[in-house]
Motif scaffolding. Sequence first.
Motif, short mmCIF file in Angstrom:
data_model
loop_
_atom_site.label_atom_id
_atom_site.label_comp_id
_atom_site.label_asym_id
_atom_site.label_seq_id
_atom_site.Cartn_x
_atom_site.Cartn_y
_atom_site.Cartn_z
N LEU A 1 53.01 -5.63 -35.72
CA LEU A 1 52.20 -6.77 -36.15
C LEU A 1 50.72 -6.58 -35.85
CD1 LEU A 1 54.51 -9.61 -34.81
CD2 LEU A 1 54.33 -8.79 -37.15
N ASP A 2 49.89 -7.36 -36.53
CA ASP A 2 48.46 -7.38 -36.23
C ASP A 2 48.24 -7.87 -34.80
OD1 ASP A 2 47.76 -6.56 -38.68
OD2 ASP A 2 47.30 -8.55 -39.47
N VAL A 3 47.17 -7.40 -34.20
CA VAL A 3 46.90 -7.77 -32.81
C VAL A 3 46.80 -9.28 -32.66
CG1 VAL A 3 45.33 -7.47 -30.87
CG2 VAL A 3 45.71 -5.60 -32.46
N SER A 4 46.15 -9.94 -33.62
CA SER A 4 45.97 -11.39 -33.51
C SER A 4 47.31 -12.11 -33.57
CB SER A 4 45.05 -11.88 -34.62
OG SER A 4 45.57 -11.49 -35.87
N VAL A 5 48.24 -11.56 -34.34
CA VAL A 5 49.55 -12.20 -34.47
C VAL A 5 50.42 -11.88 -33.26
CG1 VAL A 5 51.58 -12.41 -35.95
CG2 VAL A 5 49.34 -12.02 -36.96
N GLN A 6 50.21 -10.69 -32.68
CA GLN A 6 51.00 -10.27 -31.52
C GLN A 6 51.00 -11.33 -30.44
OE1 GLN A 6 49.75 -6.51 -29.94
NE2 GLN A 6 50.50 -5.36 -31.71
N ALA A 7 49.81 -11.84 -30.13
CA ALA A 7 49.69 -12.80 -29.03
C ALA A 7 50.52 -14.05 -29.34
CB ALA A 7 48.23 -13.16 -28.83
N GLN A 8 50.49 -14.48 -30.61
CA GLN A 8 51.26 -15.68 -30.97
C GLN A 8 52.75 -15.45 -30.78
OE1 GLN A 8 50.30 -16.57 -35.01
NE2 GLN A 8 48.09 -16.65 -34.66
N ILE A 9 53.22 -14.29 -31.23
CA ILE A 9 54.65 -14.00 -31.14
C ILE A 9 55.08 -13.91 -29.68
CG2 ILE A 9 56.42 -12.29 -31.69
CD1 ILE A 9 55.56 -13.88 -34.10
#
Lengths: 326, 328
Positions: free
Chosen positions: B186-194
Amino acid sequence: MIVFLLRRLLQSLAVMLAVALIAFTLFRFVGDPINGMVGQDATQAERDALRQNLGLNDSVVVQFGRFVGRTVRGEFGLSYQLARPVNQIILEKMPATLELSLVAGLIALLVGVALGVFTGLRPRAASSRFLLAVSLVGVSLPTFLIGILLILVFAVWLRWLPSYGRGTTEQFGWWTTGLLTIDGWRSLIMPAFTLALYPMTLIIRLVRAEMLEVLRTDYIRFARARGLTTRAIHFGHALKNTLVPVITVAGLQFGSVIAFAIITETVFQWPGMGLLFVQAVQNVDIPIMAAYLLVVSLIFVTINLIVDILYTVVDPRLRSTIQRPA
Amino acid sequence: MTPPVLSVRNLRVEFASRRGVLRAIDGVSFDIAKGEVLGVVGESGAGKSVTGLAVIGLIDPPGRISGGEIYLSGMRIDNLSPEELRRIRGKRIGMIFQDPLTSLNPLYRIGDQLVETLKTHTNLSESAARRRAIDLLAEVGIPAPEKRIDGYPHEFSGGMRQRVVIALAICAEPELIIADEPTTALDVSVQAQIIALIKRLGRDHGTAVMLVTHDMGVIAETSDRVAVMYSGRIAEIGPVRDVVQSPLHPYARGLMGAIPTLAGDAARLVQIPGSMPRLSAIPPGCSFNPRCPFAFERCRIERPEPIRQGTQAVACHLYDTAAKETAA
């Protein structure tokens, strides 16, 4: 979706026009048709008059236009050999070929998919290896040889099945069917199997390869991790994903089943369009050859159209790319 | 005392290959308690993913579990029949894979995939399962779930698909979630959300999580404890804070030294010389000995067993004080 359908229809139309052009040139290819119509001692004036009458002095484009116009109305002229309208003859012979091809196609599809799934799920089992070895025979042996071998075994030695013809048929309007009597089925089984063998083995191998491929994918692994039953995974998730290529091949194969029927019909003296075509070739009966060419291409093109539509039914990804045309 | 949700004892996984039997996992033991997140970190091929697959019973032939025991809430599961294991998968153990783009069947609506899973593991009716599916999609943060439930996977972005995958993994409220590199694709920005989502779900439901990743940052952020794996063995295991701040095993030290910091106070990142041995050529003794700056005679002969050091456990002869004294 409608735009997609229209575009496909236009493409089909273009294909049909190209085929019509080939059929049209058939007439010219065999030489001046006037020579075949008038006697040896006809004068040049008589020839010219006939030429004018038949419209043969018009430009090629105009003649082709007339040919297409007649074809669209289903007029293919008179058979040279039988002196009857070609469209009548074709219609008489079509049910036999379509029934044979349909039954052969269904055998190929049902047995092919079933055995393909079986061998795909058990790639190492002895039974799978045996089936694949047999399927290799099916791919390699020419149709006429299989037909003749079957006749030898089941008609000549065992005397179980008739060796030629359609058996008893029944009439429904212009359609004659052999599917309603046991005699008809007994006659049908050997030619249908002969015709089905090649596409069947092809479908077995295709489904097997696709199954092996799909079973390795992440979504199958994830389906297993979700604890779905083996049945749901194999016959729901996996099989459905093999269908797109299978539909393509099955569709194209059904077209070639009808075309290959020429050989099978000849071997089994099956009174269908294929046999008619072979006889037409022997007698240089151009109108029948041209009509056969057009009818078979029409079937081919129609099948392709149906296959294209089926894709979008199976695969939602294609549906959305079609809705937003690229 | 209630048994830990997951307890792995001396797990061994072997793959039969043309060049003989390869041991991918060799004597791995760890526990995960209720509500705890255990991070499993290591290089590619260290055996992290295989450990996860072994727990859920998805090791494909030619691989097999050749030794050890796996307990789920005190019940031994490594010797169950395939059908019994299937019933546990998805119901008591949920699994999330690396690539959300390929984890969902492209030909099925996501709602159908959820309902199918729910109906496999529960007695819910079709309509009840559908309502539950909508709730689940809402819980994993998918906007307008009552509309999106009829969407196909290709209509979702990567991050949204991973949320759907998570919803599928938790739909039967499992005791344990195994997340195998859930953010790598995943994109780094999405990683944190997941990561935040997995953490929240684990906390809300008291689910134990085994988080497999090679990303120390992810582990530091989410895990309670961390296991550092090296060539099929656990080199060091302990609370995240302790292992990150004061790693004991020379390999763990090298690994922590290789993490870049924002402050940039280190002139150069530390690099461990050499590379992890192939499975077919694991050296005798400690498998890290050829790369270890502190290796001595014993490391090349005897395989180290885990030694307790405060909150941590480390498989390294350097810490075997008793033996050192007797040797001296």
